[in-house]
Motif scaffolding. Structure first.
Motif, PDB file in Angstrom:
ATOM      1  N   ARG A  73      -4.239 -11.663  -2.684  1.00 29.56           N
ATOM      2  CA  ARG A  73      -4.891 -11.983  -1.417  1.00 29.56           C
ATOM      3  C   ARG A  73      -6.402 -11.988  -1.599  1.00 29.56           C
ATOM      4  N   ASN A  74      -7.090 -12.986  -1.100  1.00 29.43           N
ATOM      5  CA  ASN A  74      -8.542 -13.080  -1.195  1.00 29.43           C
ATOM      6  C   ASN A  74      -9.164 -12.654   0.133  1.00 29.43           C
ATOM      7  N   GLU A  86      -0.169  -7.610  -2.494  1.00 30.44           N
ATOM      8  CA  GLU A  86      -1.096  -7.378  -1.382  1.00 30.44           C
ATOM      9  C   GLU A  86      -2.457  -6.847  -1.849  1.00 30.44           C
ATOM     10  N   THR A  87      -2.647  -6.707  -3.154  1.00 32.39           N
ATOM     11  CA  THR A  87      -3.915  -6.163  -3.671  1.00 32.39           C
ATOM     12  C   THR A  87      -5.071  -7.104  -3.385  1.00 32.39           C
ATOM     13  N   ASP A  88      -6.143  -6.548  -2.844  1.00 28.72           N
ATOM     14  CA  ASP A  88      -7.336  -7.324  -2.517  1.00 28.72           C
ATOM     15  C   ASP A  88      -7.976  -7.860  -3.808  1.00 28.72           C
ATOM     16  N   TYR A  89      -8.365  -9.117  -3.782  1.00 27.56           N
ATOM     17  CA  TYR A  89      -8.960  -9.742  -4.974  1.00 27.56           C
ATOM     18  C   TYR A  89     -10.233  -9.014  -5.397  1.00 27.56           C
TER      19      TYR A  89
END
Length: 146
Positions: A144-145, A114-117
């Motif tokens: 996730r982008n 779930e880490t933001d790009y």
């Protein structure tokens, strides 16, 4: 009445048994990477042993280096290109090396799926800026982008 002289070997055997057990337990050469339950990772099929190196981990709302919190996600502005707390910690750890190799130092970034790009990109940029240019990602699933 004459008592036969000699040593009481029971105590010595107890100590010897404990010593042998201690040596057996501590002789195994096991490399363990720090991980917490909230960062699920895929299973590796590689037969080559992992090289011990620095670990940067995104856990909850924190960024950890070797399990120690160095930055909070709340304190990172959208306009930041690098992460100050992480940068300071990496600079300190780089300073402990006698000589930085030409290809840069190694670092593994552990992040949940779930880490933001954009956050991941800032972490990677901070590592590269501090001469930790051999970056490995330990992620599960898709990043996730947006």
């Amino acid at each position: 009445m004459h008592t036969a002289g000699g040593l009481n070997l029971v105590s010595l055997m107890d100590i010897f048994t404990i010593l042998v057990f201690f040596l057996m337990v501590n002789s195994s050469d096991v490399k363990v990477m720090q991980n917490t339950a909230d960062v699920p990772l895929p299973t590796s099929t590689a037969e080559k042993e992992a090289v011990e190196n620095l670990t940067v981990q995104v856990s909850g709302r924190s960024i950890l280096v070797q399990g120690r919190e160095v930055a909070r996600l709340d304190g990172i502005e959208a306009s930041d290109t690098h992460i100050a707390g992480l940068s300071e910690e990496l600079a300190y750890r780089r300073g402990r090396w006698a000589e930085v190799p030409d290809q840069g130092l190694e670092v593994t970034i552990m992040a949940g799926k779930e880490t933001d790009y954009r956050l991941l990109r800032k972490i990677m940029q901070t590592c590269v800026d501090e001469d930790f240019r051999q970056v490995r990602l330990a992620v599960e699933g898709e990043v996730r982008n947006g």
